[in-house]
Design a protein around this motif. Structure first.
Motif, short mmCIF file in Angstrom:
data_model
loop_
_atom_site.label_atom_id
_atom_site.label_comp_id
_atom_site.label_asym_id
_atom_site.label_seq_id
_atom_site.Cartn_x
_atom_site.Cartn_y
_atom_site.Cartn_z
N GLU A 231 30.45 35.64 52.61
CA GLU A 231 29.47 34.65 52.14
C GLU A 231 28.99 34.98 50.73
OE1 GLU A 231 29.47 34.94 56.56
OE2 GLU A 231 29.18 36.43 55.00
N VAL A 232 28.88 36.26 50.44
CA VAL A 232 28.46 36.68 49.09
C VAL A 232 29.56 36.31 48.09
CG1 VAL A 232 27.90 38.65 47.62
CG2 VAL A 232 26.97 38.51 49.95
N TYR A 233 30.80 36.54 48.46
CA TYR A 233 31.93 36.19 47.59
C TYR A 233 31.92 34.69 47.29
CZ TYR A 233 36.78 35.18 46.28
OH TYR A 233 37.91 34.72 45.65
N GLU A 234 31.72 33.87 48.32
CA GLU A 234 31.68 32.41 48.13
C GLU A 234 30.56 32.02 47.16
OE1 GLU A 234 33.99 30.32 49.24
OE2 GLU A 234 35.00 32.02 50.18
N SER A 235 29.40 32.64 47.29
CA SER A 235 28.27 32.34 46.40
C SER A 235 28.57 32.75 44.96
CB SER A 235 27.01 33.05 46.88
OG SER A 235 26.59 32.53 48.11
N VAL A 236 29.15 33.93 44.79
CA VAL A 236 29.45 34.44 43.45
C VAL A 236 30.41 33.51 42.72
CG1 VAL A 236 30.69 36.29 42.25
CG2 VAL A 236 28.94 36.86 43.93
N GLN A 237 31.41 32.99 43.42
CA GLN A 237 32.41 32.11 42.80
C GLN A 237 31.76 30.88 42.16
OE1 GLN A 237 35.19 31.64 46.14
NE2 GLN A 237 36.74 32.38 44.70
N GLN A 238 30.66 30.40 42.71
CA GLN A 238 29.99 29.21 42.17
C GLN A 238 29.44 29.46 40.77
OE1 GLN A 238 26.97 27.62 44.76
NE2 GLN A 238 27.98 28.56 46.52
N PRO B 251 32.54 31.10 35.27
CA PRO B 251 32.20 32.28 34.49
C PRO B 251 30.69 32.41 34.34
CG PRO B 251 33.04 30.57 33.04
CD PRO B 251 33.16 30.05 34.45
N GLY B 252 30.25 33.64 34.18
CA GLY B 252 28.82 33.92 34.07
C GLY B 252 28.55 34.93 32.97
N THR B 253 27.43 34.74 32.27
CA THR B 253 27.05 35.64 31.19
C THR B 253 26.34 36.86 31.75
OG1 THR B 253 26.83 33.76 29.69
CG2 THR B 253 25.75 35.80 29.02
N LEU B 254 26.72 38.03 31.25
CA LEU B 254 26.08 39.28 31.67
C LEU B 254 24.64 39.31 31.19
CD1 LEU B 254 28.85 41.88 30.78
CD2 LEU B 254 28.29 41.00 33.04
N ASP C 270 22.31 36.15 35.66
CA ASP C 270 21.01 35.62 36.08
C ASP C 270 21.06 35.08 37.51
OD1 ASP C 270 22.66 33.49 35.37
OD2 ASP C 270 21.01 32.26 34.65
N LYS C 271 22.24 35.08 38.14
CA LYS C 271 22.40 34.55 39.50
C LYS C 271 22.75 35.60 40.55
CE LYS C 271 22.05 30.24 38.09
NZ LYS C 271 20.77 29.99 37.52
N PHE C 272 23.36 36.71 40.16
CA PHE C 272 23.73 37.74 41.14
C PHE C 272 23.80 39.11 40.49
CE2 PHE C 272 27.81 36.18 39.55
CZ PHE C 272 28.51 37.34 39.32
N GLU C 273 23.79 40.13 41.34
CA GLU C 273 23.86 41.52 40.89
C GLU C 273 24.58 42.34 41.95
OE1 GLU C 273 20.80 45.18 39.78
OE2 GLU C 273 20.09 43.11 39.68
N MET C 274 25.58 43.11 41.51
CA MET C 274 26.35 43.95 42.42
C MET C 274 26.68 45.27 41.71
SD MET C 274 28.96 41.12 43.86
CE MET C 274 28.79 41.13 45.61
N VAL C 275 26.92 46.31 42.50
CA VAL C 275 27.24 47.62 41.94
C VAL C 275 28.66 48.00 42.35
CG1 VAL C 275 26.61 50.06 41.89
CG2 VAL C 275 24.82 48.32 42.05
N GLY C 276 29.43 48.45 41.36
CA GLY C 276 30.81 48.83 41.63
C GLY C 276 31.25 49.97 40.74
N THR C 277 32.57 50.15 40.65
CA THR C 277 33.18 51.20 39.85
C THR C 277 34.16 50.57 38.87
OG1 THR C 277 33.03 52.72 41.72
CG2 THR C 277 34.54 53.33 39.94
N ILE C 278 34.12 51.01 37.61
CA ILE C 278 35.02 50.49 36.60
C ILE C 278 36.43 51.03 36.86
CG2 ILE C 278 35.58 50.41 34.13
CD1 ILE C 278 32.54 50.64 33.61
#
Length: 179
Positions: A65-72, A75-78, A153-161
């Motif tokens: 569900e998070v993936y589906e929301s992020v796709q909307q 592209p998004g500005t950091l 401005d719509k989502f935030e996630m933490v990952g590894t480069i």
């Protein structure tokens, strides 16, 4: 020019003048070394004084569900600290996330991968940085293997480069993504 007391123009001692010259030369050499770090290694291709950078970030174990929301919102500005940055999240790819479990069998322990309905997301991000040595986007350094916050401005996630390309390589990747 030099008087009987060893002063140049009757004002400054010749030894003091030599010390001042050595200090000035050292300051210029150090200044060039730290202010222009790319001259020795070849200049990267820059756009308006900025270096293009393309990198990928892996965010693991995400709900579908998070993936589906992020796709909307792509592209998004950091963004960081309430300000928009000179960077875009241009793509996100999803793969099934598997949890590994060790199970004892009559033949010994076996590793079993189990799909629990979660996803691993790989974000592709393009940005421009002022200094390719520090590669700062906002307050975060972009380095392979570092933990990275992917934030708009719509989502935030933490990952590894996972990957990073600087200069001409990144500009070519950006053009290929656009096609």
């Amino acid at each position: 020019m030099i008087d009987e007391k060893g002063r140049l123009f009757g004002k400054i001692n010749i030894v003091d003048l030599l010390v001042i010259l050595v200090v000035l030369i050292a300051a210029v050499v150090l200044g060039l070394k730290f202010l222009k770090p790319n001259l020795a290694g070849g200049e990267l291709e820059k756009v308006d004084g900025m270096t293009p950078v393309t990198y990928t970030v892996l965010v693991e174990n995400v709900l579908p569900e998070v993936y589906e929301s992020v796709q909307q919102y792509l592209p998004g500005t950091l963004m960081a600290s309430g300000e928009m940055l000179n960077g875009q999240i241009v793509d996100v790819q999803a793969e099934t996330h598997y949890n590994d479990f060790m199970v004892e069998t009559e033949n010994g322990p076996e590793l079993i991968e189990v799909d629990q309905g979660r996803l691993d997301l790989t974000f592709t991000i393009q940005c421009n940085v002022e200094n390719p040595v520090t590669t700062l986007i906002g307050t975060q350094e972009v380095r392979v293997g570092k933990t990275h916050i992917v934030k708009t401005d719509k989502f935030e996630m933490v990952g590894t480069i996972l990957t990073c390309e600087w200069g001409a390589e990144a500009a070519a990747s950006a053009e290929n993504e656009a096609e």
